[in-house]
Design a protein around this motif. Structure first.
Motif, PDB file in Angstrom:
ATOM      1  N   TRP A 116       0.779  -1.319   0.118  1.00  0.00           N
ATOM      2  CA  TRP A 116       0.080  -0.100  -0.150  1.00  0.00           C
ATOM      3  C   TRP A 116       0.914   1.133  -0.120  1.00  0.00           C
ATOM      4  CZ3 TRP A 116      -5.672   0.209   0.438  1.00  0.00           C
ATOM      5  CH2 TRP A 116      -5.944   1.641   0.830  1.00  0.00           C
ATOM      6  N   SER A 117       1.912   1.237   0.698  1.00  0.00           N
ATOM      7  CA  SER A 117       3.225   2.211   0.804  1.00  0.00           C
ATOM      8  C   SER A 117       4.335   1.709   0.936  1.00  0.00           C
ATOM      9  CB  SER A 117       2.858   3.109   2.010  1.00  0.00           C
ATOM     10  OG  SER A 117       2.776   2.149   3.081  1.00  0.00           O
ATOM     11  N   ALA A 118       5.278   2.459   0.588  1.00  0.00           N
ATOM     12  CA  ALA A 118       6.700   1.984   0.350  1.00  0.00           C
ATOM     13  C   ALA A 118       7.648   3.082   0.541  1.00  0.00           C
ATOM     14  CB  ALA A 118       7.070   1.320  -0.933  1.00  0.00           C
ATOM     15  N   GLU A 119       9.014   3.080   1.028  1.00  0.00           N
ATOM     16  CA  GLU A 119       9.826   4.205   1.387  1.00  0.00           C
ATOM     17  C   GLU A 119      11.061   3.608   1.321  1.00  0.00           C
ATOM     18  OE1 GLU A 119      11.105   7.075   0.788  1.00  0.00           O
ATOM     19  OE2 GLU A 119       9.382   8.214   1.759  1.00  0.00           O
ATOM     20  N   SER A 120      12.100   4.238   1.042  1.00  0.00           N
ATOM     21  CA  SER A 120      13.595   3.673   1.363  1.00  0.00           C
ATOM     22  C   SER A 120      14.229   4.259   2.289  1.00  0.00           C
ATOM     23  CB  SER A 120      14.355   3.803  -0.104  1.00  0.00           C
ATOM     24  OG  SER A 120      14.587   5.000  -0.312  1.00  0.00           O
ATOM     25  N   THR A 121      15.123   3.591   3.104  1.00  0.00           N
ATOM     26  CA  THR A 121      15.924   4.297   4.252  1.00  0.00           C
ATOM     27  C   THR A 121      17.059   5.189   3.710  1.00  0.00           C
ATOM     28  OG1 THR A 121      17.296   2.109   4.351  1.00  0.00           O
ATOM     29  CG2 THR A 121      15.554   2.222   5.779  1.00  0.00           C
ATOM     30  N   VAL A 146       4.675  -2.437   9.357  1.00  0.00           N
ATOM     31  CA  VAL A 146       5.385  -2.015   8.252  1.00  0.00           C
ATOM     32  C   VAL A 146       6.637  -3.204   8.240  1.00  0.00           C
ATOM     33  CG1 VAL A 146       4.957   0.412   8.114  1.00  0.00           C
ATOM     34  CG2 VAL A 146       6.599  -0.438   9.757  1.00  0.00           C
ATOM     35  N   SER A 147       7.310  -3.216   7.157  1.00  0.00           N
ATOM     36  CA  SER A 147       8.286  -4.535   7.117  1.00  0.00           C
ATOM     37  C   SER A 147       9.695  -3.654   6.558  1.00  0.00           C
ATOM     38  CB  SER A 147       7.894  -5.451   6.101  1.00  0.00           C
ATOM     39  OG  SER A 147       6.711  -6.060   6.178  1.00  0.00           O
ATOM     40  N   LEU A 148      10.840  -4.313   6.906  1.00  0.00           N
ATOM     41  CA  LEU A 148      11.921  -3.906   6.628  1.00  0.00           C
ATOM     42  C   LEU A 148      12.719  -4.916   5.826  1.00  0.00           C
ATOM     43  CD1 LEU A 148      14.333  -1.765   7.173  1.00  0.00           C
ATOM     44  CD2 LEU A 148      15.240  -3.193   8.740  1.00  0.00           C
ATOM     45  N   PHE A 158       9.862  -6.682  11.515  1.00  0.00           N
ATOM     46  CA  PHE A 158       8.582  -5.802  11.252  1.00  0.00           C
ATOM     47  C   PHE A 158       8.531  -4.968  12.488  1.00  0.00           C
ATOM     48  CE2 PHE A 158       8.006 -10.249   9.620  1.00  0.00           C
ATOM     49  CZ  PHE A 158       7.632 -10.260   8.272  1.00  0.00           C
ATOM     50  N   VAL A 159       7.610  -3.968  12.233  1.00  0.00           N
ATOM     51  CA  VAL A 159       6.882  -3.214  13.279  1.00  0.00           C
ATOM     52  C   VAL A 159       5.456  -3.546  13.066  1.00  0.00           C
ATOM     53  CG1 VAL A 159       6.558  -1.021  14.321  1.00  0.00           C
ATOM     54  CG2 VAL A 159       8.905  -1.632  13.399  1.00  0.00           C
ATOM     55  N   VAL A 160       4.734  -3.818  14.130  1.00  0.00           N
ATOM     56  CA  VAL A 160       3.308  -4.179  14.055  1.00  0.00           C
ATOM     57  C   VAL A 160       2.435  -3.123  14.937  1.00  0.00           C
ATOM     58  CG1 VAL A 160       1.668  -5.652  14.658  1.00  0.00           C
ATOM     59  CG2 VAL A 160       3.929  -6.510  14.071  1.00  0.00           C
ATOM     60  N   GLY A 161       1.339  -2.570  14.352  1.00  0.00           N
ATOM     61  CA  GLY A 161       0.464  -1.819  14.986  1.00  0.00           C
ATOM     62  C   GLY A 161      -0.131  -2.382  16.236  1.00  0.00           C
ATOM     63  N   ILE A 162      -0.637  -1.297  17.047  1.00  0.00           N
ATOM     64  CA  ILE A 162      -1.323  -2.087  18.451  1.00  0.00           C
ATOM     65  C   ILE A 162      -2.943  -1.752  18.436  1.00  0.00           C
ATOM     66  CG2 ILE A 162       0.770  -1.493  19.683  1.00  0.00           C
ATOM     67  CD1 ILE A 162      -0.663   0.910  20.903  1.00  0.00           C
ATOM     68  N   GLU A 163      -3.706  -1.285  17.230  1.00  0.00           N
ATOM     69  CA  GLU A 163      -4.818  -0.941  17.300  1.00  0.00           C
ATOM     70  C   GLU A 163      -5.571  -1.633  16.196  1.00  0.00           C
ATOM     71  OE1 GLU A 163      -7.805   2.758  17.039  1.00  0.00           O
ATOM     72  OE2 GLU A 163      -5.920   3.222  16.747  1.00  0.00           O
TER      73      GLU A 163
END
Length: 289
Positions: A116-121, A146-148, A158-163
């Motif tokens: 759905w979205s993407a970005e580079s470090t 979001v996946s690294l 991964f960083v996972v949301g909480i809601e």
């Protein structure tokens, strides 16, 4: 327009989707596509729903990222991304397919909407991809994560949301939060968040006690944006909940406003410090802000 390729995408072509590229020159854009990247039958459904150009690391060169969060990719709407090194294969008159990408990654769960979205470090050769439909809570879906991902398409963390139904990962952007801190800050949108409007800023690193859970339903789909250090995230090698990272939160102010639907960092006032620009497209009775 200057020399070099310009990108235009279509979401549907021969059932699989395609990306059409119009090259630029001294007289402007070509009036007909100079090359095409076609989605294939196996993984190319809705190929081209999103496009990004990124640099994977400071020496990585420009890459084209083609996204399709609705691609089945071995399940149902798991989503996928395809990365192309533009300097190698982008020549007028050429044609590529989705299976000729230099790197491909896909979602692991049905309706995850990976891509759905993407970005580079900015300083490391990693791609960060949002999956706002990812769900791990029995009471509902779309927690989001979001996946690294490295340059070979391997997911490192991964960083996972909480809601539940918060859609964590619907938008992504990098910036510098403070002049005295060199860390790259990732801003992650959660446009469907309805958490109680109490801002929580962690003070103790990796502590489960430093984020207070608010009671109450909050403002329905007001949205929020979470900011955290990518350097801290990279210390984890598997999955981590966002509330275990030191983070700051910006909260939407309007019911159904969907604050965080899109975002961007830019130095608006030219003072050398990045500003964060966030959209709330349904705020004020759909007038947007």
């Amino acid at each position: 327009y200057g020399a070099g390729p310009r990108l235009v995408n279509t979401s549907k072509s021969a059932g699989n989707g395609a990306v059409l590229i119009f090259f630029g020159g001294s007289r402007g854009l070509s009036d007909w596509p100079n090359m095409t990247i076609q989605g294939d039958e196996k993984y190319g459904q809705y190929f081209g729903l999103g496009l990004r150009t990124v640099r994977l690391g400071p020496e990585g060169g420009t890459k084209l990222v083609v996204m399709s969060h609705m691609c089945d990719c071995g399940g149902r709407q798991r989503g996928g991304v395809w990365v192309y090194a533009t300097s190698k294969k982008f020549k007028s008159g050429s044609s590529l397919s989705s299976n000729q990408a230099d790197m491909h990654a896909k979602g692991s769960f049905d309706y995850e909407w990976f891509g759905w979205s993407a970005e580079s470090t900015p300083r490391q050769p990693f791609l960060i991809v949002g999956s706002p439909g990812f769900g791990v809570v029995p009471s509902g879906s779309a927690v989001g994560r979001v996946s690294l991902i490295d340059s070979k398409g391997v997911t490192k963390s991964f960083v996972v949301g909480i809601e539940s139904k918060g859609s964590f990962g619907c938008s992504l952007g990098f910036g510098t939060l403070r002049v005295e801190s060199p860390d790259d800050v990732l801003a992650v949108g959660s446009c469907s968040s309805s958490q109680n409007q109490e801002q929580t800023i962690p003070t103790e690193r990796h502590s489960k006690e430093h984020t207070k859970q608010s009671s109450g339903i909050g403002i329905p789909q007001a949205g929020k944006v979470t900011l955290f250090s990518v350097d801290e995230w990279m210390q984890f090698t598997d999955e981590v909940s966002v509330n275990l990272l030191s983070h700051e939160t910006l909260l939407g102010r309007s019911e159904l406003g969907r604050f965080g639907s899109s975002l961007s960092w830019v130095d608006i006032d030219h003072d050398g410090q990045d500003e964060l620009v966030v959209s709330a497209p349904f705020e004020k009775n759909l007038r947007g802000a």
